[in-house]
Motif scaffolding. Structure first.
Motif, mmCIF file in Angstrom:
data_model
loop_
_atom_site.group_PDB
_atom_site.id
_atom_site.type_symbol
_atom_site.label_atom_id
_atom_site.label_comp_id
_atom_site.label_asym_id
_atom_site.label_seq_id
_atom_site.Cartn_x
_atom_site.Cartn_y
_atom_site.Cartn_z
ATOM 1 N N GLY B 61 9.530 16.169 45.987
ATOM 2 C CA GLY B 61 8.959 15.316 47.114
ATOM 3 C C GLY B 61 7.759 16.071 47.833
ATOM 4 O O GLY B 61 6.820 15.588 48.165
ATOM 5 N N VAL B 122 4.066 7.566 42.660
ATOM 6 C CA VAL B 122 5.615 7.681 43.003
ATOM 7 C C VAL B 122 6.284 7.442 41.532
ATOM 8 O O VAL B 122 7.249 8.096 41.439
ATOM 9 N N VAL B 133 13.493 8.093 42.862
ATOM 10 C CA VAL B 133 12.757 7.269 43.550
ATOM 11 C C VAL B 133 13.277 5.897 43.778
ATOM 12 O O VAL B 133 13.099 5.131 44.806
ATOM 13 N N LEU B 140 11.688 4.915 51.383
ATOM 14 C CA LEU B 140 10.606 5.531 50.912
ATOM 15 C C LEU B 140 9.398 5.063 51.061
ATOM 16 O O LEU B 140 8.244 5.669 51.424
ATOM 17 N N THR B 191 11.614 12.495 52.806
ATOM 18 C CA THR B 191 11.709 12.434 51.254
ATOM 19 C C THR B 191 12.814 12.940 50.701
ATOM 20 O O THR B 191 13.793 12.627 49.888
ATOM 21 N N TRP B 195 16.087 11.771 49.079
ATOM 22 C CA TRP B 195 16.849 11.901 47.396
ATOM 23 C C TRP B 195 18.067 12.687 47.693
ATOM 24 O O TRP B 195 18.416 13.193 46.642
#
Lengths: 225, 232
Positions: B61, B122, B133, B140, B191, B195
């Motif tokens: 990230g 990304v 992702v 996101l 981020t 995740w």
């Protein structure tokens, strides 16, 4: 009159700074857990107060300058911006000395520490801009100060989400006895010192501006190449 | 008194943005350079954060956001340098359009450049660093879009002001990063929370809200200050 006030504030600061070590070492009680290491507090905390005071002054004066376009507000903003860097440097050097004793580390990425560091960096950028921006950078500097001041609460919230181990705001109001007296002497001395630095720096900025104006005029009428 | 028809605010902003995008579509200079630079940065960062051939999952990230911020500065500087080279900034400012609209148009153009770069970056973090992702794609995207808007807004104000300054190349990143840092912190932390799986979702939502507040504050300050900051 102005001169008298200036000299009086200078004298007060001098007396305060002369008295402060005596109070710090012989009068203030030893802190129950940190003993001697706590004593840097009397230098660290007033410096932090002055840093935030000058951030506020700089932001306010910059907004005033952008609205009124009067250069005297720019002088105030420039002076306060420099003082943020100065007092911020004091905060950021005295803090880690204490941190080494209290936490065993000079620096931790803690909410309060990160906020202060980021805020200080904004004003270092401001100082760089004022030095190297060249002609016409006053307006830009005012914009940066304005954005920087708007940034303060955001930086605070962004990093406050992390856990903090820095002592809280309740330490100062709850000081007792000689500790309180010592702290007040320190804060008073710092405030007087801050005020004379601010006044002197504003006067310097004004003189520089007037000199430039006179030089421009002299070139215009052909007395200066 | 002349009474010319005042162009609508939104229309003027859209025209400026469309002009920037048309120039870009003809050369593709900025987007190609930015995208390659972002990819390059990721490769560089992979050396900094790799351990025995594997990149730490928490670092992905941060790498993404560093790439976004650095390539964004590149695009920002270039988008305004074009106006300076053609001496077209003066023309824009002299036009009857509202200055706030000109500013918004430039910022919107930059947003599009950056979003294109992010659309490439990304997938790259997913491929290179195994970042999940596809776990929460909408959140996101929202994080990236909101942070990009904040970056473009603050960046456009300073880039426009710096146009007439001597050492603008060095000063732009120096004054821009400290101001946009809260947005970048929010991006990185948000981020990371996304995740981490669903238990960290409230944190991600907090950072989304934070970015919304950041954008609102700086959009207001920028629109208020742009008029008096940029004088030709």
């Amino acid at each position: 009159m102005k001169r008298t006030i200036f000299l009086a504030a200078g004298a007060l600061a001098a007396v305060g700074f002369a008295l402060l070590p005596f109070f710090v070492f012989f009068r203030a009680e030893l802190a129950y857990d940190l003993y001697f290491n706590q004593k840097i507090f009397y230098y660290h905390v007033p410096a932090a107060f002055m840093m935030f005071l000058s951030v506020f002054i700089c932001g306010f004066a910059s907004a005033k300058f952008l609205i009124s376009r009067q250069p005297r507000w720019d002088d105030v903003a420039a002076a306060a911006g420099d003082l943020v860097v100065l007092f911020g440097a004091l905060v950021l050097t005295s803090g880690p000395i204490w941190g080494k004793a209290a936490w065993g580390q000079y620096w931790v990425w803690d909410a309060r520490l990160t906020t202060s560091l980021l805020l200080w960096m904004i004003f270092v950028a401001y100082a760089l801009l004022r030095r190297f921006g060249g002609p016409g950078s006053e307006r830009l500097a005012a914009g940066l100060a304005l954005f920087g001041t708007a940034d303060v609460p955001l930086v605070y919230f962004a990093v406050n989400f992390w856990k903090t181990q820095h002592p809280t705001n309740r330490v100062v109001p709850n000081l007792v006895g000689e500790m309180r007296t010592t702290f007040l002497i320190g804060a008073g001395a710092y405030l007087c010192f801050f005020l004379i630095l601010l006044a002197a720096r504003i006067a310097l900025g004004r003189s520089e501006r007037r000199l430039a104006e006179v030089e421009d005029l002299a070139v215009e009428i052909g007395r200066l190449e | 008194m002349y009474h010319h028809r005042r162009m609508g605010f939104v229309r003027a902003a859209a025209l400026v943005a469309a002009k920037d995008l048309r120039v870009e579509l003809r050369t593709r200079e900025v987007v190609y350079t930015m995208t390659f630079f972002a990819a390059l940065l990721m490769v560089l960062f992979s050396f900094a954060f790799s351990q025995g051939g594997q990149v730490l999952p928490e670092a992905a990230g941060g790498i993404l956001w560093a790439a976004v911020a650095f390539s964004g500065t590149l695009g920002l500087a270039r988008a305004f340098e074009r106006e300076r080279e053609g001496d077209t900034m003066r023309g824009l400012l002299l036009s009857p359009a509202d200055r706030g609209a000109i500013f918004l148009g430039k910022a919107a153009g930059l947003c599009v450049y950056m979003l294109i770069v992010e659309a490439v970056a990304v997938p790259l973090v997913a491929i290179l660093f195994g970042a999940p992702v596809l776990e929460r794609p909408l959140e996101l995207a929202a994080l990236l879009i909101l942070a990009t808007i904040g970056f473009a807004v603050v960046g456009s104000v300073f880039a426009a002001m710096l146009l007439r300054t001597r050492s603008r190349e060095t000063l732009l990143p120096v004054i821009l990063y400290p101001i946009v840092l809260p947005a970048l912190i929010a991006g990185v932390k948000g981020t990371a929370a996304l995740w981490q799986g669903s238990r960290a979702l409230p944190q991600a939502h907090f950072w989304l809200l934070f970015l919304l507040v950041f954008d609102a504050i700086f959009l207001a300050v920028a629109l208020w200050a742009f008029e008096s900051l940029v004088v030709e």
